[in-house]
Scaffold this motif. Structure first.
Motif, PDB file in Angstrom:
ATOM      1  N   ALA A   1       0.806  -1.220   0.000  1.00  0.00           N
ATOM      2  CA  ALA A   1       0.000   0.000   0.000  1.00  0.00           C
ATOM      3  C   ALA A   1       0.840   1.271   0.000  1.00  0.00           C
ATOM      4  O   ALA A   1       0.290   2.374  -0.063  1.00  0.00           O
ATOM      5  CB  ALA A   1      -0.933   0.007   1.209  1.00  0.00           C
ATOM      6  N   GLN A   2       2.178   1.130   0.054  1.00  0.00           N
ATOM      7  CA  GLN A   2       3.043   2.303   0.193  1.00  0.00           C
ATOM      8  C   GLN A   2       3.861   2.608  -1.057  1.00  0.00           C
ATOM      9  O   GLN A   2       4.920   3.214  -0.990  1.00  0.00           O
ATOM     10  CB  GLN A   2       3.977   2.114   1.399  1.00  0.00           C
ATOM     11  CG  GLN A   2       3.233   2.077   2.735  1.00  0.00           C
ATOM     12  CD  GLN A   2       4.175   1.883   3.898  1.00  0.00           C
ATOM     13  OE1 GLN A   2       4.833   0.861   4.036  1.00  0.00           O
ATOM     14  NE2 GLN A   2       4.255   2.889   4.760  1.00  0.00           N
ATOM     15  N   TRP A   3       3.337   2.187  -2.210  1.00  0.00           N
ATOM     16  CA  TRP A   3       3.980   2.508  -3.486  1.00  0.00           C
ATOM     17  C   TRP A   3       3.040   3.415  -4.270  1.00  0.00           C
ATOM     18  O   TRP A   3       1.934   3.015  -4.634  1.00  0.00           O
ATOM     19  CB  TRP A   3       4.290   1.238  -4.263  1.00  0.00           C
ATOM     20  CG  TRP A   3       5.353   0.397  -3.615  1.00  0.00           C
ATOM     21  CD1 TRP A   3       5.185  -0.521  -2.625  1.00  0.00           C
ATOM     22  CD2 TRP A   3       6.751   0.432  -3.914  1.00  0.00           C
ATOM     23  NE1 TRP A   3       6.391  -1.083  -2.278  1.00  0.00           N
ATOM     24  CE2 TRP A   3       7.370  -0.515  -3.056  1.00  0.00           C
ATOM     25  CE3 TRP A   3       7.544   1.143  -4.816  1.00  0.00           C
ATOM     26  CZ2 TRP A   3       8.736  -0.752  -3.086  1.00  0.00           C
ATOM     27  CZ3 TRP A   3       8.907   0.907  -4.849  1.00  0.00           C
ATOM     28  CH2 TRP A   3       9.500  -0.032  -3.988  1.00  0.00           C
ATOM     29  N   PHE A   4       3.499   4.648  -4.537  1.00  0.00           N
ATOM     30  CA  PHE A   4       2.652   5.674  -5.129  1.00  0.00           C
ATOM     31  C   PHE A   4       3.168   6.077  -6.502  1.00  0.00           C
ATOM     32  O   PHE A   4       4.377   6.198  -6.723  1.00  0.00           O
ATOM     33  CB  PHE A   4       2.618   6.924  -4.231  1.00  0.00           C
ATOM     34  CG  PHE A   4       2.011   6.677  -2.879  1.00  0.00           C
ATOM     35  CD1 PHE A   4       0.648   6.873  -2.664  1.00  0.00           C
ATOM     36  CD2 PHE A   4       2.787   6.250  -1.817  1.00  0.00           C
ATOM     37  CE1 PHE A   4       0.079   6.645  -1.414  1.00  0.00           C
ATOM     38  CE2 PHE A   4       2.238   6.027  -0.569  1.00  0.00           C
ATOM     39  CZ  PHE A   4       0.876   6.222  -0.368  1.00  0.00           C
ATOM     40  N   GLY A   5       2.224   6.354  -7.418  1.00  0.00           N
ATOM     41  CA  GLY A   5       2.577   6.941  -8.690  1.00  0.00           C
ATOM     42  C   GLY A   5       2.777   8.437  -8.542  1.00  0.00           C
ATOM     43  O   GLY A   5       2.666   9.002  -7.446  1.00  0.00           O
ATOM     44  N   LEU A   6       3.084   9.115  -9.645  1.00  0.00           N
ATOM     45  CA  LEU A   6       3.270  10.565  -9.588  1.00  0.00           C
ATOM     46  C   LEU A   6       1.967  11.248  -9.221  1.00  0.00           C
ATOM     47  O   LEU A   6       1.957  12.302  -8.600  1.00  0.00           O
ATOM     48  CB  LEU A   6       3.807  11.067 -10.924  1.00  0.00           C
ATOM     49  CG  LEU A   6       5.161  10.453 -11.344  1.00  0.00           C
ATOM     50  CD1 LEU A   6       5.679  11.132 -12.594  1.00  0.00           C
ATOM     51  CD2 LEU A   6       6.178  10.526 -10.223  1.00  0.00           C
ATOM     52  N   ASN A   7       0.856  10.660  -9.632  1.00  0.00           N
ATOM     53  CA  ASN A   7      -0.452  11.006  -9.089  1.00  0.00           C
ATOM     54  C   ASN A   7      -0.686  10.062  -7.923  1.00  0.00           C
ATOM     55  O   ASN A   7      -0.807   8.852  -8.110  1.00  0.00           O
ATOM     56  CB  ASN A   7      -1.522  10.844 -10.152  1.00  0.00           C
ATOM     57  CG  ASN A   7      -2.935  11.007  -9.620  1.00  0.00           C
ATOM     58  OD1 ASN A   7      -3.147  11.238  -8.429  1.00  0.00           O
ATOM     59  ND2 ASN A   7      -3.906  10.865 -10.492  1.00  0.00           N
ATOM     60  N   ARG A   8      -0.755  10.581  -6.715  1.00  0.00           N
ATOM     61  CA  ARG A   8      -0.760   9.721  -5.543  1.00  0.00           C
ATOM     62  C   ARG A   8      -2.022   8.862  -5.404  1.00  0.00           C
ATOM     63  O   ARG A   8      -2.069   7.962  -4.579  1.00  0.00           O
ATOM     64  CB  ARG A   8      -0.522  10.547  -4.275  1.00  0.00           C
ATOM     65  CG  ARG A   8       0.915  11.075  -4.193  1.00  0.00           C
ATOM     66  CD  ARG A   8       1.136  11.891  -2.943  1.00  0.00           C
ATOM     67  NE  ARG A   8       1.020  11.101  -1.734  1.00  0.00           N
ATOM     68  CZ  ARG A   8       2.014  10.400  -1.183  1.00  0.00           C
ATOM     69  NH1 ARG A   8       3.198  10.371  -1.765  1.00  0.00           N
ATOM     70  NH2 ARG A   8       1.830   9.735  -0.062  1.00  0.00           N
ATOM     71  N   GLU A   9      -3.030   9.140  -6.211  1.00  0.00           N
ATOM     72  CA  GLU A   9      -4.185   8.250  -6.230  1.00  0.00           C
ATOM     73  C   GLU A   9      -3.886   6.984  -7.031  1.00  0.00           C
ATOM     74  O   GLU A   9      -4.604   5.987  -6.921  1.00  0.00           O
ATOM     75  CB  GLU A   9      -5.391   8.975  -6.817  1.00  0.00           C
ATOM     76  CG  GLU A   9      -5.908  10.110  -5.929  1.00  0.00           C
ATOM     77  CD  GLU A   9      -7.160  10.750  -6.493  1.00  0.00           C
ATOM     78  OE1 GLU A   9      -7.613  10.310  -7.577  1.00  0.00           O
ATOM     79  OE2 GLU A   9      -7.688  11.676  -5.866  1.00  0.00           O
ATOM     80  N   ASP A  10      -2.847   7.023  -7.852  1.00  0.00           N
ATOM     81  CA  ASP A  10      -2.433   5.867  -8.635  1.00  0.00           C
ATOM     82  C   ASP A  10      -1.411   5.084  -7.827  1.00  0.00           C
ATOM     83  O   ASP A  10      -0.230   5.389  -7.821  1.00  0.00           O
ATOM     84  CB  ASP A  10      -1.832   6.321  -9.968  1.00  0.00           C
ATOM     85  CG  ASP A  10      -1.251   5.163 -10.769  1.00  0.00           C
ATOM     86  OD1 ASP A  10      -1.659   4.001 -10.524  1.00  0.00           O
ATOM     87  OD2 ASP A  10      -0.377   5.418 -11.623  1.00  0.00           O
TER      88      ASP A  10
END
Length: 286
Positions: A159-168
């Motif tokens: 759950a702690q891997w985020f895209g550049l858009n943090r919803e992704d």
């Protein structure tokens, strides 16, 4: 379960090609998935698989002669990609794989359909990226493809891997795979027998940590990047957007003097990627 980072000998044959588009094509075929396995804490509603690294290496080796031809005469590939009007890297990646799959002298797949929409009445249920017949296994396969860049935070849990858009998030993408994209059992009157996620791109580790216990599902046979909110001392230069697939053979910009959000790179003494993010764009850091 976790594993310590090791320093393997990376398989990166795309770096030998001169033409940027051919380098992108070679990367799309040869690079391993960003995941080595499906995370154990992902609840699977519809089962799917990941290809082993050796499969992609074999696909590359079977296609290498053709890639060398395209490096000298890239116009067929240039013309094919010119049909794509979008600048989205994910669509570019999908179209590069499409180009390769259409050249069926070099792999065991017979393409049965691309971007197959599933519709019930006025409702679109979903779309299948690729459906093909594997002539070696005699099975119909459904592939969903994605080019993703995720920044790990905290303890690097799923759950702690985020895209550049943090919803992704990585968790959200994998959940979408298993709940929505792999729900279909047939396409174009063909019964689907195996389902594969083709998930490439890059994962980035926080630069403010010296040691990591990586989850076992992180694929460490491919090069990991770093990310951070500080400016490193190494002489990085900023990659153009298309170079996120693969940097051009030559330096594409001046060494970074002032920094904006984006992906930075230097190739000596070894290739190194750094995703710079302004602290104001981040929240809920753990």
């Amino acid at each position: 379960m976790s594993k310590m980072i090791t320093t393997p000998c990376f398989f990166e044959p795309w770096l030998q090609f001169k033409n940027p588009i051919v380098r992108h094509l070679a990367f799309s075929i040869a690079s391993p998935n960003i995941l080595a396995d499906i995370p154990e804490d992902l609840s699977l509603k519809h089962y799917f698989e990941l290809h082993r690294d050796s499969i992609w290496q074999t696909h590359y080796q079977n296609y290498e002669t053709r890639l060398k031809q395209l490096d000298q005469q890239p116009q067929p590939l240039i013309d094919f990609l010119a049909q794509l009007k979008s600048t989205r890297l994910g669509l570019r990646f999908e179209n590069l794989l499409w180009f390769w799959l259409l050249e069926d002298d070099y792999h065991p797949y017979q393409l049965l359909g691309h971007s197959i929409q599933k519709i019930a009445g006025a409702m679109t249920l979903g779309e299948l990226d690729f459906v093909m017949f594997n002539q070696e296994t005699k099975q119909v396969e459904h592939w969903e493809v994605a080019l993703k860049y995720y920044l790990g935070e905290g303890k690097l849990d799923l759950a702690q891997w985020f895209g550049l858009n943090r919803e992704d998030t990585l968790q959200r993408k994998l959940k979408h795979f298993t709940e929505r994209q792999f729900q279909f059992t047939e396409a174009n009157n063909h019964r689907i027998q195996r389902k594969f996620a083709v998930m490439k791109g890059q994962l980035y580790l926080p630069s403010d940590q010296n040691q990591f216990n990586l989850p076992t599902w992180v694929n460490t046979t491919r090069r990991l990047g770093q990310w951070g909110t500080h400016i490193p001392t190494e002489p990085f230069y900023r990659l153009q957007r298309h170079e996120w697939l693969c940097p051009d053979q030559g330096v594409s910009s001046q060494p970074a003097i002032w920094w904006t959000n984006g992906l930075y790179y230097h190739h000596t003494p070894a290739p190194s990627f750094y995703m710079y993010r302004q602290a104001s764009l981040l929240f809920n850091l753990t």
